[in-house]
Scaffold this motif. Structure first.
Motif, PDB file in Angstrom:
ATOM      1  N   SER A  56       2.162  -7.792   7.218  1.00  0.00           N
ATOM      2  CA  SER A  56       3.440  -7.548   6.549  1.00  0.00           C
ATOM      3  C   SER A  56       3.969  -6.145   6.877  1.00  0.00           C
ATOM      4  O   SER A  56       5.161  -5.961   7.154  1.00  0.00           O
TER       5      SER A  56
ATOM      6  N   ARG B 285      -3.273 -10.022   5.485  1.00  0.00           N
ATOM      7  CA  ARG B 285      -1.892 -10.407   5.148  1.00  0.00           C
ATOM      8  C   ARG B 285      -1.031  -9.160   4.900  1.00  0.00           C
ATOM      9  O   ARG B 285       0.099  -9.060   5.370  1.00  0.00           O
ATOM     10  N   ASP B 286      -1.592  -8.192   4.161  1.00  0.00           N
ATOM     11  CA  ASP B 286      -0.872  -6.933   3.893  1.00  0.00           C
ATOM     12  C   ASP B 286      -0.563  -6.204   5.201  1.00  0.00           C
ATOM     13  O   ASP B 286       0.535  -5.676   5.401  1.00  0.00           O
ATOM     14  N   TYR B 287      -1.568  -6.182   6.058  1.00  0.00           N
ATOM     15  CA  TYR B 287      -1.463  -5.477   7.337  1.00  0.00           C
ATOM     16  C   TYR B 287      -0.336  -6.074   8.195  1.00  0.00           C
ATOM     17  O   TYR B 287       0.518  -5.351   8.711  1.00  0.00           O
TER      18      TYR B 287
ATOM     19  N   ASN C 263      -4.636   1.792   3.275  1.00  0.00           N
ATOM     20  CA  ASN C 263      -3.310   2.358   3.451  1.00  0.00           C
ATOM     21  C   ASN C 263      -3.253   3.641   2.627  1.00  0.00           C
ATOM     22  O   ASN C 263      -3.283   3.604   1.396  1.00  0.00           O
TER      23      ASN C 263
ATOM     24  N   GLN D 163      -4.721   2.490  -0.934  1.00  0.00           N
ATOM     25  CA  GLN D 163      -4.809   1.105  -1.374  1.00  0.00           C
ATOM     26  C   GLN D 163      -5.558   0.321  -0.305  1.00  0.00           C
ATOM     27  O   GLN D 163      -5.247   0.432   0.893  1.00  0.00           O
TER      28      GLN D 163
ATOM     29  N   ILE E 200      -6.302  -2.811   1.884  1.00  0.00           N
ATOM     30  CA  ILE E 200      -5.384  -3.871   2.340  1.00  0.00           C
ATOM     31  C   ILE E 200      -6.132  -4.974   3.075  1.00  0.00           C
ATOM     32  O   ILE E 200      -7.143  -4.741   3.729  1.00  0.00           O
ATOM     33  N   THR E 201      -5.589  -6.173   2.960  1.00  0.00           N
ATOM     34  CA  THR E 201      -6.131  -7.350   3.645  1.00  0.00           C
ATOM     35  C   THR E 201      -5.302  -7.618   4.902  1.00  0.00           C
ATOM     36  O   THR E 201      -4.297  -6.947   5.163  1.00  0.00           O
TER      37      THR E 201
END
Length: 344
Positions: free
Chosen positions: A274, A270-272, A255, A265, A267-268
């Protein structure tokens, strides 16, 4: 989070029939469960557990406290994937390479750990450290470095796995040559190195990701770059060794902040999900990169660009590896989305 659960009911059938090496890290613990759940999809599993360090005048292998023996036992019941923990060689390079006793000691420590723990071999990461320390610019040290890897591979091959009776394996981690001109630099791992090690090393984990940076935001691994990297590594007539290459595929994304001063940052999945749920962005496909990305503005009105793998981008990379007759290596499965495994 709905997308994460759309997984095929058939979790054991393999669609990508070449070698698949999956890394698992203690800091993304979901990878341990995914490795068990999709075990039949993998040929090699590499938990990131060990470091070989210099302590005073001695060598020490650190990381056994990470080794999860209960998880290893469960894996054995679920599939035939070979377990090759990763070892990062952090020992002072010049001390290690110039001293035969140190080299022998390092190899004995690694062999003993494989035998004590019942591993099927090891993944060794050392080339990037050697490059950073300037070892690879010195012709005699570079030769010693290759000799060390050969010696380790040959030593592992002299012992057999307690599980299947096969010789212990060595997979060696190599970075991509970042050559714009097609010419290799002194520190690059190239076709001659591949040939030198090919009899002693069972596979080469090629890190074809991290192409972009916070200073130059963009795709994680443009497909054209992946192709040219493999071509450069194999050299003229080297396609016969392509089956020993594990082409790197990232299951993480980045990101990027596009405003002045930038920033990024990792991102995994889950982050994606979200971010997608919150900003409902429009997905864009960049054909040159063969990657999806999207843009959004955060609460401080800063523009972001997010590059994260999708089924389409992964499928393109699997096809690229398949076209060479190569395998793949995934960094790392705890960062991905469950339905990525449908493609494997």
């Amino acid at each position: 989070m709905q997308e994460n659960s759309r997984v095929s009911e058939n979790i054991s059938q393999r669609h990508f029939t070449n070698s698949v090496l999956a890394y698992i890290t203690p800091w993304n613990a979901a990878g341990y469960d995914l490795a068990k759940r999709f075990c039949p999809k993998f040929t090699h599993l590499s938990p990131v557990w060990y470091n070989l360090k210099t302590e005073g005048t001695k060598l020490a292998l650190e990381g056994r406290h990470n080794a999860d023996t209960e998880w290893l036992s469960e894996l054995r019941l679920r599939g035939n994937a070979q377990v090759l923990p990763r070892v990062v060689l952090e020992a002072v390079p010049k001390d290690l390479l110039r001293n035969k006793k140190q080299r022998d000691k390092a190899i004995n420590l690694l062999l003993k750990e494989c035998k004590d723990m019942g591993y099927d071999g090891l993944v060794l990461e050392s080339w990037s450290r050697w490059a950073a320390d300037g070892v690879l610019y010195d012709a005699s040290l570079r030769k010693m470095a290759l000799q060390f890897v050969k010696q380790l591979g040959d030593s592992l091959h002299n012992f057999r796995s307690q599980r299947n009776g096969q010789p212990l394996q060595l997979v060696y981690v190599i970075g991509p040559p970042y050559s714009q001109s097609g010419k290799l630099q002194a520190h690059d791992f190239g076709p001659e190195d591949l040939k030198t090690l090919s009899d002693s090393v069972d596979g080469f984990s090629l890190m074809t990701y991290d192409y972009s940076s916070p200073y130059s935001p963009g795709p994680n691994a443009p497909l054209t770059w992946v192709h040219s990297t493999i071509k450069l590594l194999l050299g003229d007539g080297g396609k016969s060794l392509a089956n020993k290459i594990f082409v790197g595929i990232n299951f993480y994304g980045n990101n990027y902040i596009l405003a002045e001063g930038g920033g990024a940052q990792a991102i995994t999945g889950r982050d994606y999900l979200s971010l997608v749920d919150r900003y409902k962005p429009m997905m864009r496909w960049k054909k040159d990169f063969a990657e999806h990305f999207f843009l959004y503005s955060d609460d401080q009105h800063r523009e972001h660009a997010v590059f994260y793998p999708t089924l389409m981008s992964i499928a393109e990379r699997l096809e690229e590896a398949r076209s060479w007759g190569a395998g793949i290596s995934i960094w790392e499965i705890g960062q991905g989305l469950d339905y990525f495994f449908d493609l494997l």
